[in-house]
Design a protein around this motif. Sequence first.
Motif, mmCIF file in Angstrom:
data_model
loop_
_atom_site.group_PDB
_atom_site.id
_atom_site.type_symbol
_atom_site.label_atom_id
_atom_site.label_comp_id
_atom_site.label_asym_id
_atom_site.label_seq_id
_atom_site.Cartn_x
_atom_site.Cartn_y
_atom_site.Cartn_z
ATOM 1 N N LYS A 159 0.840 -1.202 0.000
ATOM 2 C CA LYS A 159 0.000 0.000 0.000
ATOM 3 C C LYS A 159 0.874 1.251 0.000
ATOM 4 N N PHE A 160 1.992 1.176 0.719
ATOM 5 C CA PHE A 160 2.911 2.309 0.807
ATOM 6 C C PHE A 160 4.315 1.814 0.468
ATOM 7 N N GLY A 161 4.471 1.362 -0.768
ATOM 8 C CA GLY A 161 5.698 0.695 -1.186
ATOM 9 C C GLY A 161 6.951 1.514 -0.971
ATOM 10 N N GLU A 162 6.892 2.778 -1.379
ATOM 11 C CA GLU A 162 8.070 3.642 -1.280
ATOM 12 C C GLU A 162 8.491 3.845 0.172
ATOM 13 N N LEU A 163 7.473 4.088 1.004
ATOM 14 C CA LEU A 163 7.693 4.328 2.426
ATOM 15 C C LEU A 163 8.273 3.072 3.079
ATOM 16 N N LEU B 206 1.741 -7.315 -10.478
ATOM 17 C CA LEU B 206 0.600 -7.523 -9.589
ATOM 18 C C LEU B 206 0.668 -6.637 -8.343
ATOM 19 N N ALA B 207 1.885 -6.285 -7.950
ATOM 20 C CA ALA B 207 2.062 -5.393 -6.795
ATOM 21 C C ALA B 207 3.236 -4.465 -7.098
ATOM 22 N N PRO B 208 3.004 -3.541 -8.023
ATOM 23 C CA PRO B 208 4.107 -2.678 -8.474
ATOM 24 C C PRO B 208 4.733 -1.871 -7.346
ATOM 25 N N THR C 281 7.879 -3.536 -5.888
ATOM 26 C CA THR C 281 9.141 -3.439 -6.624
ATOM 27 C C THR C 281 9.525 -1.995 -6.962
ATOM 28 N N ALA C 282 8.746 -1.013 -6.452
ATOM 29 C CA ALA C 282 9.138 0.379 -6.665
ATOM 30 C C ALA C 282 10.463 0.667 -5.962
ATOM 31 N N GLY C 283 10.659 0.076 -4.793
ATOM 32 C CA GLY C 283 11.868 0.400 -4.033
ATOM 33 C C GLY C 283 12.675 -0.814 -3.627
ATOM 34 N N ARG C 284 12.316 -1.987 -4.142
ATOM 35 C CA ARG C 284 13.074 -3.188 -3.782
ATOM 36 C C ARG C 284 12.723 -4.288 -4.766
ATOM 37 N N ASP C 285 13.528 -5.343 -4.785
ATOM 38 C CA ASP C 285 13.221 -6.503 -5.623
ATOM 39 C C ASP C 285 12.339 -7.458 -4.828
ATOM 40 N N LEU C 286 11.769 -8.422 -5.527
ATOM 41 C CA LEU C 286 11.033 -9.488 -4.838
ATOM 42 C C LEU C 286 11.837 -10.771 -5.011
ATOM 43 N N PRO C 287 12.366 -11.319 -3.912
ATOM 44 C CA PRO C 287 13.105 -12.573 -4.052
ATOM 45 C C PRO C 287 12.216 -13.641 -4.701
ATOM 46 N N ALA C 288 12.806 -14.429 -5.585
ATOM 47 C CA ALA C 288 12.025 -15.448 -6.285
ATOM 48 C C ALA C 288 11.726 -16.612 -5.344
ATOM 49 N N PRO C 289 10.604 -17.297 -5.562
ATOM 50 C CA PRO C 289 10.333 -18.493 -4.741
ATOM 51 C C PRO C 289 11.289 -19.611 -5.138
ATOM 52 N N GLN C 290 11.401 -20.593 -4.250
ATOM 53 C CA GLN C 290 12.354 -21.670 -4.517
ATOM 54 C C GLN C 290 11.871 -22.620 -5.609
ATOM 55 N N GLY C 291 10.577 -22.669 -5.855
ATOM 56 C CA GLY C 291 10.061 -23.570 -6.893
ATOM 57 C C GLY C 291 8.723 -24.115 -6.469
ATOM 58 N N LYS C 292 8.708 -25.408 -6.155
ATOM 59 C CA LYS C 292 7.461 -26.000 -5.691
ATOM 60 C C LYS C 292 7.137 -25.511 -4.279
#
Lengths: 253, 485
Positions: free
Chosen positions: A181-185, B457-459, B462-473
């Motif tokens: 909801k507050f990604g940047e923050l 799906l949840a931009p 990832t605006a300020g960080r990466d999303l670690p990938a899942p391990q698989g199954k």
Amino acid sequence: MRVALFVTCLVDLMRPSIGFATARLLEEAGCELVVPETQTCCGQPAYSSGNRAAARQLAKKVIGEFAGFDYVVAPSGSCAEHIRNAYPLLLADEADWLPRAQELAARTFELTDFLVNVLHVDKVPGRFAGSVTYHDSCSGLRGLGIREQPRALLAQVPGLELREMAGAEECCGFGGAFSVKFGELSAAIAARKCGNLRASGADAVVGGDLGCLLNIEGRLRREGDLKTRVLHVAEVLAGVDGDGEAPHAGGAN
Amino acid sequence: MRQQSMHFAARVGDRLADVKLQANLKKAKGKFVDMRAAAVREFDADAAACAAAAGRDDAVTFAALRDAGAAIRSKVIDDLDLWLEIFEAKAKASGATVLWARNGEEVCAHTIEIARRHGISKAIKSKSMLSEEADLNAALSAAGVQPVETDLGEYILQIAGNEPPSHIIAPVIHKTLDEVADLFAREHGKPRKTDIPALTREAREALRAHFLSAGMGISGGNFLIAETGGVALVTNEGNGRMVTTLPNVHVVITGIEKILPTLEDLATLLRLLPRSATGQTISNYVSLLTGTKGAADPDGPEHLYFILVDNGRSSLLEDDFRAMLRCIRCGACMNHCPVYQTIGGHAYGWVYPGPMGSVLTPLFTGIERALDLPQASTLCNQCGSVCPVKIPLPQLLRTLRERQVTRQLRPRSERFGLKVWAWLAQRPALYARAASYFARYLGWLAGGEDRIRVFALAPQWTAGRDLPAPQGKTFRERWAAERGR
């Protein structure tokens, strides 16, 4: 002692190695481990987002499927805290359910708390060559009093050096839905945590909640830090990580 | 104060990009958090030493003191009407006039009426958050009464063009020394200086004339004492004494919840408030002001007015939010809040920032007018664990979120997403399959890397960080495969 593993929805989806590490720790300590197949989520996301009805439904579901075990253990302070502290509140006005909620709450434990205070474990299978810093997750720390337990267990890991970071007890900025909801923050708070953990000079940051770890790892990588490892305390204690190998201090292989 | 809480999310980016603000916040955080922690440690060490010297093992720790503070405040709130009646009778008996204000407009109307009655054209003020709630300065100016802020921080804000405070006890914490130096040089027409004592001296010189020429002093009140009918002021600057004793008329404006039964109770709260607020053992000044100037008194106001303000407080007496009325306005919750520490107070858009502000703003101004505030919290409970009167702030924020859901004030996408998720979570077989597909989808997005850099799906993630990938199954797929059924 029959122990049910509440694996948590996040570990199930993102990082099964934490579940296997937890299983190993509990089984090596002599527990008869059961993984109830129908488990999904404890309902905390519904509770935190104000959706009380859904939170109650999921609480009842968990109470039903985790009945009859001596203990329920989760590799998460956040989920364990929700079951212990929120279920009795959520079901306070349902006479049929409240005693069951209280009964489940009383035998539900966060993993390190269980290993230290119920099983009195004094030897863990893991090995770790390097230094780690421990991030205290908020729900476990302030909701369940989990501070010394993981540190006491990490001290039993041969080769592991614990280096405390400044602000170890401060929130990493995850906060569940808050993080989207507050990604940047949320990322800015995570950046402060990353600064602190880097300043500790540790090879790895270790924590007890996958939500925080995904947040911290995601921020570290975005900042270009590919070196600092991000590990769940269960993985370090059990000597199991994502590659199915003993967790090591070095960076990318 | 014009409310801008609806724009919280939009203002976050500006605050994060404000280099000066970020530097100030970092400095303030260290100061407040470390000083409180040191004060608590010292308190506990002293308590242990005292108990040991007396041969007892029941040291009164800071935690026990917080219990006592919470109990006193709860007792008052449970019978608020009763304590207020006692206070009113005692205050009247000591020569004061007690006025009641339902809202900000009535606060302004009462104050202007008092000014007119005594023929006053200038009022000196010591710090009062309630006057911000009521937008009193604007109303006084419009009525021909010049308001002069005399708390150094509030004075800086006033000469900077009536900026709002960004913290309830450190109103000007968002400004740097350089900004203040520039402001003073411009407004005072004196050579620019950056030495803090010299700047303070300059402000004192500018304020002195106002102190001597104002006909009315306006102050807030930290506590009202029911047994004496007086008010307690806790300050670090001498301006509070000047405002409350020099002019012939003193007006105290404070919330109806600020009451304490006895001076004994005040002693307990005074041990909590400065330690929680600034880490001080006691503030530089603690003033107990009771009644008008007596025949034998060398100074003091001949006319003392209490304006006791509701402005939404009585609506909090319903069970869900009653605990919030215990608040003693120390600011510890905001000092320890990761969100406040990151963006400062102005982003909250009304009088009260931080966790207590995120509870009070929607309750005082309308839930629909501050939708972001209860959501803008990680529920980490750093606030609740330092609150001197043990207000369960995360629980109150969660209850406000429930109100938003009940009143259908959440965005359609969020409601839909939660509905689908909750529906799935009730259906284990379906959920397991969905989780399995979702893990594979995330793996595909990662494209062989260990992380996802843009997640549609949840931009926001990832605006300020990466999303670690899942391990698989998923765990349960692997568990079933490895351990059988």
